[in-house]
Design a protein around this motif. Structure first.
Motif, PDB file in Angstrom:
ATOM      1  N   LYS A  17       0.836  -1.210   0.000  1.00  0.00           N
ATOM      2  CA  LYS A  17       0.000   0.000   0.000  1.00  0.00           C
ATOM      3  C   LYS A  17       0.866   1.252   0.000  1.00  0.00           C
ATOM      4  O   LYS A  17       0.553   2.235  -0.682  1.00  0.00           O
ATOM      5  CB  LYS A  17      -0.937  -0.004   1.206  1.00  0.00           C
ATOM      6  CG  LYS A  17      -1.924   1.161   1.193  1.00  0.00           C
ATOM      7  CD  LYS A  17      -2.920   1.074   2.348  1.00  0.00           C
ATOM      8  CE  LYS A  17      -3.905   2.248   2.275  1.00  0.00           C
ATOM      9  NZ  LYS A  17      -4.897   2.178   3.377  1.00  0.00           N
ATOM     10  N   VAL A  21       0.684   4.335  -2.621  1.00  0.00           N
ATOM     11  CA  VAL A  21       0.450   5.720  -2.198  1.00  0.00           C
ATOM     12  C   VAL A  21       1.573   6.630  -2.673  1.00  0.00           C
ATOM     13  O   VAL A  21       1.338   7.740  -3.176  1.00  0.00           O
ATOM     14  CB  VAL A  21       0.302   5.801  -0.657  1.00  0.00           C
ATOM     15  CG1 VAL A  21       0.307   7.251  -0.185  1.00  0.00           C
ATOM     16  CG2 VAL A  21      -0.984   5.113  -0.215  1.00  0.00           C
ATOM     17  N   ASN A  49      -5.886  -2.463  -7.421  1.00  0.00           N
ATOM     18  CA  ASN A  49      -5.507  -1.150  -6.886  1.00  0.00           C
ATOM     19  C   ASN A  49      -4.811  -0.300  -7.936  1.00  0.00           C
ATOM     20  O   ASN A  49      -5.030   0.921  -8.019  1.00  0.00           O
ATOM     21  CB  ASN A  49      -4.582  -1.313  -5.672  1.00  0.00           C
ATOM     22  CG  ASN A  49      -5.323  -1.757  -4.421  1.00  0.00           C
ATOM     23  OD1 ASN A  49      -6.511  -1.463  -4.262  1.00  0.00           O
ATOM     24  ND2 ASN A  49      -4.643  -2.460  -3.545  1.00  0.00           N
ATOM     25  N   GLU A  55      -8.515   4.697  -3.654  1.00  0.00           N
ATOM     26  CA  GLU A  55      -9.758   5.299  -3.150  1.00  0.00           C
ATOM     27  C   GLU A  55     -10.986   4.593  -3.703  1.00  0.00           C
ATOM     28  O   GLU A  55     -11.941   4.317  -2.974  1.00  0.00           O
ATOM     29  CB  GLU A  55      -9.803   6.790  -3.500  1.00  0.00           C
ATOM     30  CG  GLU A  55      -8.813   7.632  -2.712  1.00  0.00           C
ATOM     31  CD  GLU A  55      -8.956   9.110  -3.011  1.00  0.00           C
ATOM     32  OE1 GLU A  55      -9.941   9.498  -3.690  1.00  0.00           O
ATOM     33  OE2 GLU A  55      -8.083   9.890  -2.569  1.00  0.00           O
ATOM     34  N   LYS A  56     -10.954   4.304  -4.993  1.00  0.00           N
ATOM     35  CA  LYS A  56     -12.090   3.628  -5.634  1.00  0.00           C
ATOM     36  C   LYS A  56     -12.263   2.227  -5.061  1.00  0.00           C
ATOM     37  O   LYS A  56     -13.390   1.780  -4.811  1.00  0.00           O
ATOM     38  CB  LYS A  56     -11.871   3.560  -7.141  1.00  0.00           C
ATOM     39  CG  LYS A  56     -13.144   3.424  -7.960  1.00  0.00           C
ATOM     40  CD  LYS A  56     -13.960   4.690  -7.909  1.00  0.00           C
ATOM     41  CE  LYS A  56     -15.212   4.591  -8.769  1.00  0.00           C
ATOM     42  NZ  LYS A  56     -16.077   5.769  -8.609  1.00  0.00           N
ATOM     43  N   GLU A  58     -11.389   1.172  -2.092  1.00  0.00           N
ATOM     44  CA  GLU A  58     -11.933   1.285  -0.731  1.00  0.00           C
ATOM     45  C   GLU A  58     -13.430   1.564  -0.772  1.00  0.00           C
ATOM     46  O   GLU A  58     -14.195   1.034   0.042  1.00  0.00           O
ATOM     47  CB  GLU A  58     -11.198   2.394   0.029  1.00  0.00           C
ATOM     48  CG  GLU A  58      -9.791   2.009   0.449  1.00  0.00           C
ATOM     49  CD  GLU A  58      -9.031   3.166   1.082  1.00  0.00           C
ATOM     50  OE1 GLU A  58      -9.652   4.227   1.314  1.00  0.00           O
ATOM     51  OE2 GLU A  58      -7.821   3.013   1.344  1.00  0.00           O
ATOM     52  N   GLU A  59     -13.834   2.361  -1.739  1.00  0.00           N
ATOM     53  CA  GLU A  59     -15.269   2.664  -1.906  1.00  0.00           C
ATOM     54  C   GLU A  59     -16.037   1.399  -2.285  1.00  0.00           C
ATOM     55  O   GLU A  59     -17.105   1.113  -1.739  1.00  0.00           O
ATOM     56  CB  GLU A  59     -15.434   3.729  -2.993  1.00  0.00           C
ATOM     57  CG  GLU A  59     -16.882   4.145  -3.260  1.00  0.00           C
ATOM     58  CD  GLU A  59     -16.998   5.078  -4.442  1.00  0.00           C
ATOM     59  OE1 GLU A  59     -18.019   4.966  -5.176  1.00  0.00           O
ATOM     60  OE2 GLU A  59     -16.095   5.912  -4.657  1.00  0.00           O
TER      61      GLU A  59
END
Length: 378
Positions: A17, A21, A49, A55-56, A58-59
């Motif tokens: 991760k 990031v 990912n 972000e997508k 996680e959504e």
């Protein structure tokens, strides 16, 4: 897979991760997963990912969007071992194969190559990844991505790349197309080209933590002792699932081994036993090639367990795994004078099976040699 679906491997998850990031994710990466620790789930999760963005994802995870909806993305590509088919049936075969593959990674993400080839009904054919598959992917990876973002190729069972495919893949990885990522997953890194491994960031998976496995087991209604199940899984979620759902095959292998041992220890008393031995060899050689290899792996594990008993470490023995096989009795025949020879024999047998040797000859030779070794006195 979503991050929460991957059992354990928390340190690796954090490291991956962080790379995402910080946008330092390597274009070529290899997960070395020797025993069902989660290589394929991690590869799929990071591929998604890279394509959808953190972000997508996680959504989607929070909204419980089915994972199966995400793996059909046109910028996510897979290469995996397959068996050769006739040219006339290749188009329909490829279409059915992709559908079977997607079903496999949804239902059995911790599965091994043996499970996949068994699903395909490979018979005596060995699964390989040939150069044609790599060339097809090369063409796709050189095209502009469908979404304008990243493209990802997962090569699962990378140890099955033949020499031509390995060399072709090496050239692609050395000069990767723009916004392209290559993730290899292998059980045997020793079978890969050293130059290919050197071009990838290597991540070797460790056994899953016992507490993580215990937590994951809560989703199953298990009558057996969970603590023993966790203890003898040795950190492998694949072993856990095999213990729960794959008992029939294990019992069949146990039956074959018990039959062999009866012949083995009767061979000095009865001349007929040698005929029984060859009949036993014929019976084993009638199994599919991957089943033959799995049986030898089973025997190898039985020998390891016997050695633990021999050296007074019975507390480490998985007696649940061998219900009808008398490990205590067999352990008297597995000791310092023959264990190295037995292990070498078993590994050599797998080697010959992987190279498509005649299984009747291989098992005839194997059975005679194993009888000789088990009758060696300490």
């Amino acid at each position: 897979m979503y991050t929460q679906d991957i059992i354990g491997q928390n340190l690796i998850k954090k490291q991956l991760k962080k790379m995402l990031v910080e946008k330092t994710y390597p274009q070529s990466q290899i997960f070395i997963d020797p025993n069902g620790y989660g290589g394929l789930p991690l590869a799929i999760n990071n591929s998604l990912n890279l394509i959808y963005g953190l972000e997508k994802m996680e959504e989607y995870e929070n909204n419980k969007i089915p994972f199966s909806n995400l793996i059909n993305h046109p910028d996510l590509h897979f290469v995996y071992p397959s068996i050769t088919k006739s040219k006339t049936s290749s188009n329909s075969h490829n279409s059915n194969l992709l559908s079977s593959w997607r079903d496999f990674i949804i239902s059995s993400p911790y599965g091994e190559i043996y499970d996949w080839l068994k699903l395909l009904g490979s018979g005596n054919k060995q699964g390989i990844i040939n150069v044609e598959e790599v060339l097809k992917i090369q063409q796709k990876m050189n095209l502009k991505s469908h979404s304008g973002g990243n493209k990802v190729l997962i090569i699962w069972g990378a140890e099955k790349l033949n020499s031509q495919a390995s060399n072709k893949l090496l050239k692609i990885i050395e000069e990767p197309p723009e916004k392209s990522y290559f993730i290899l997953v292998t059980e045997k890194s020793s079978a890969l080209l050293p130059t290919l491994i050197s071009r990838c960031q290597r991540i070797k998976l460790a056994p899953i933590e016992s507490q993580e496995i215990t937590n994951a087991l809560k989703q199953y209604d298990i009558k057996t002792d969970k603590s023993k199940l966790v203890k003898f899984s040795k950190g492998s979620w694949r072993k856990i699932l095999n213990n729960i759902f794959n008992k029939e095959e294990r019992e069949a292998f146990e039956k074959y081994l018990i039959e062999f041992l009866k012949i083995c220890f009767n061979i000095k008393k009865s001349k007929k036993a040698i005929i029984d031995l060859f009949n036993w060899s014929d019976s084993i050689s009638s199994l599919d090639r991957e089943e033959q290899k799995a049986f030898i792996e089973y025997v190898l594990e039985a020998m390891r367990q016997c050695l633990l008993i021999t050296y007074k470490s019975s507390q480490l023995v998985d007696f649940q795994h061998f219900k009808n096989l008398d490990l205590q009795k067999l352990s008297a025949h597995v000791h310092s004078k023959n264990i190295q020879e037995i292990a070498a024999l078993l590994e050599e047998t797998i080697y010959f099976l992987e190279r498509n040797g005649n299984s009747k000859i291989i098992f005839s030779s194997f059975s005679i040699a194993l009888v000789r070794e088990l009758n060696v006195k300490e």
